[in-house]
Design a protein around this motif. Structure first.
Motif, PDB file in Angstrom:
ATOM      1  N   LEU A  61     -73.701 -75.759  45.176  1.00 47.14           N
ATOM      2  CA  LEU A  61     -75.362 -75.564  45.325  1.00 47.14           C
ATOM      3  C   LEU A  61     -76.024 -75.920  45.946  1.00 47.14           C
ATOM      4  N   PRO A  62     -76.297 -74.949  47.337  1.00 46.54           N
ATOM      5  CA  PRO A  62     -77.357 -75.446  48.492  1.00 46.54           C
ATOM      6  C   PRO A  62     -78.570 -74.889  48.057  1.00 46.54           C
ATOM      7  N   ALA A  63     -79.170 -76.233  48.081  1.00 45.73           N
ATOM      8  CA  ALA A  63     -80.383 -76.259  48.236  1.00 45.73           C
ATOM      9  C   ALA A  63     -81.264 -76.673  48.504  1.00 45.73           C
ATOM     10  N   ASP A  64     -82.499 -76.953  49.032  1.00 45.13           N
ATOM     11  CA  ASP A  64     -84.046 -78.338  49.288  1.00 45.13           C
ATOM     12  C   ASP A  64     -84.800 -78.896  48.198  1.00 45.13           C
ATOM     13  N   VAL A  65     -84.080 -79.326  47.985  1.00 43.61           N
ATOM     14  CA  VAL A  65     -85.210 -80.266  46.793  1.00 43.61           C
ATOM     15  C   VAL A  65     -87.046 -79.934  46.912  1.00 43.61           C
ATOM     16  N   ARG A  66     -87.369 -79.631  47.705  1.00 43.95           N
ATOM     17  CA  ARG A  66     -88.745 -79.162  48.227  1.00 43.95           C
ATOM     18  C   ARG A  66     -88.725 -77.852  48.118  1.00 43.95           C
ATOM     19  N   ASP A  67     -87.805 -76.827  48.016  1.00 36.41           N
ATOM     20  CA  ASP A  67     -88.146 -75.521  47.693  1.00 36.41           C
ATOM     21  C   ASP A  67     -88.337 -75.347  45.921  1.00 36.41           C
ATOM     22  N   VAL A  68     -89.115 -75.434  45.316  1.00 37.93           N
ATOM     23  CA  VAL A  68     -88.883 -75.483  44.154  1.00 37.93           C
ATOM     24  C   VAL A  68     -88.208 -74.525  43.358  1.00 37.93           C
ATOM     25  N   ASP A  69     -88.377 -73.240  43.513  1.00 38.12           N
ATOM     26  CA  ASP A  69     -87.400 -71.591  43.379  1.00 38.12           C
ATOM     27  C   ASP A  69     -86.065 -72.048  43.728  1.00 38.12           C
ATOM     28  N   SER A  70     -85.656 -73.241  45.334  1.00 36.95           N
ATOM     29  CA  SER A  70     -84.115 -73.126  44.854  1.00 36.95           C
ATOM     30  C   SER A  70     -83.573 -74.059  44.297  1.00 36.95           C
ATOM     31  N   VAL A  71     -84.703 -75.235  43.918  1.00 36.52           N
ATOM     32  CA  VAL A  71     -84.067 -76.180  42.858  1.00 36.52           C
ATOM     33  C   VAL A  71     -83.510 -75.326  41.664  1.00 36.52           C
ATOM     34  N   ARG A  72     -84.646 -74.701  40.918  1.00 33.58           N
ATOM     35  CA  ARG A  72     -84.937 -74.092  39.972  1.00 33.58           C
ATOM     36  C   ARG A  72     -83.738 -73.175  39.934  1.00 33.58           C
ATOM     37  N   ALA A  73     -83.077 -72.423  40.602  1.00 33.51           N
ATOM     38  CA  ALA A  73     -81.865 -71.585  40.844  1.00 33.51           C
ATOM     39  C   ALA A  73     -80.972 -72.566  40.556  1.00 33.51           C
ATOM     40  N   ALA A  74     -80.385 -73.354  41.567  1.00 35.65           N
ATOM     41  CA  ALA A  74     -79.841 -74.325  41.350  1.00 35.65           C
ATOM     42  C   ALA A  74     -79.283 -75.098  39.757  1.00 35.65           C
ATOM     43  N   LEU A  75     -80.181 -75.299  39.228  1.00 36.33           N
ATOM     44  CA  LEU A  75     -80.347 -75.493  37.788  1.00 36.33           C
ATOM     45  C   LEU A  75     -80.290 -74.844  36.906  1.00 36.33           C
TER      46      LEU A  75
END
Length: 270
Positions: A61-75
């Motif tokens: 799951l590509p995402a940057d932990v600084r980007d809350v939206d991408s983290v939420r989507a990955a989870l």
């Protein structure tokens, strides 16, 4: 006792390399389904291929932990595939050596955003997807959290925050059966941080000489602790900061004055 994580769902942030990938191997080898989050799609692909050899399911799951939206989507994606998360590991980190007066505001902010804000983003947004009761949350911390260290003002501040967040969430989430702990790795062999900080055999030998157990740790050492903390063996353990460092933290902070004479950028995993 052989720990079995068959049919358990593990989510690891910063899991495409180094210590965090070692933790992923530990769980995958024991039957877990493993989801990896990382900025680097290339590293994720390599890591996922490695883990697939154990025969279990793997999500990259590509995402940057600084980007809350991408983290939420990955989870949410991991939860959609497998259901509640049994084990959550937050290990994304960034570092470099610099005195406070030689560090830009952006440099300080970057480490805070990766280490501390990234941990908050992962944990806060995972909360709704965690198994209740039964989830194990593990943050990867560092000795800078409790040992003031020259040229590490940013990391000391960030990791102290991570350990305090660990303890607060252990209290807040404990009533729902969620355990939250931190692991503090010591000098770990075959990691980017050690290659950068001790590139020569003499420097590496000096590091080993200062560790009470007189050896470098391995990613397996850290992975084994993550397994124990996530198993029934640790069912009454929460809010702890566990050192997996061969006793290294007992001698206090490391002196980076010699290393800082030539710029050294430490490992980043996110």
């Amino acid at each position: 006792m052989e720990l079995d994580f068959s049919q358990r769902n593990v989510f690891i942030a910063g899991g495409s390399s180094g210590i965090n990938l070692g933790i992923a191997h530990a769980f995958a080898a024991r039957g877990a389904r493993v989801a990896l989050l990382s900025r680097s799609a290339e590293k994720l692909g390599v890591a996922a291929t490695e883990l697939a050899r154990y025969g279990g399911e793997v999500l990259a799951l590509p995402a940057d932990v600084r980007d809350v939206d991408s983290v939420r989507a990955a989870l949410a994606e991991a939860h959609r595939h497998w259901g509640p998360i049994d084990v959550l590991v937050s290990g994304a980190a960034g570092n470099f050596l610099a005195p406070a007066t030689g560090m830009s505001e952006n440099g300080f902010r970057t480490v805070i955003e990766i280490d501390l804000m990234g941990t908050f983003h992962v944990l806060r947004n995972a909360y709704g997807f965690l198994r209740k009761p039964g989830a194990s949350v593990i943050n990867i911390s560092a000795s800078q959290a409790f040992n003031p260290t020259l040229f590490q003002a940013h990391v000391c501040a960030a990791k102290a925050g991570v350990d305090m967040l660990t303890q607060v969430l252990a209290m807040e989430w404990g009533p729902e059966g969620i355990r939250v702990n931190s692991i503090v790795p010591g000098p770990i062999a075959d990691t980017e941080g050690m290659r950068r900080l001790a590139p020569e055999p003499e420097a590496l030998a000096a590091v080993v000489d200062q560790v009470p157990l007189r050896r470098l740790g391995t990613v397996e050492d850290v992975g084994h602790m993550a397994l124990v903390l996530s198993s029934p063996l640790a069912s009454y353990v929460t809010g702890t900061v566990v050192k997996v460092d061969g006793g290294n933290a007992l001698r206090g902070s490391r002196d980076y004055r010699e290393a800082v004479q030539s710029p050294v950028s430490l490992a980043k995993e996110s």
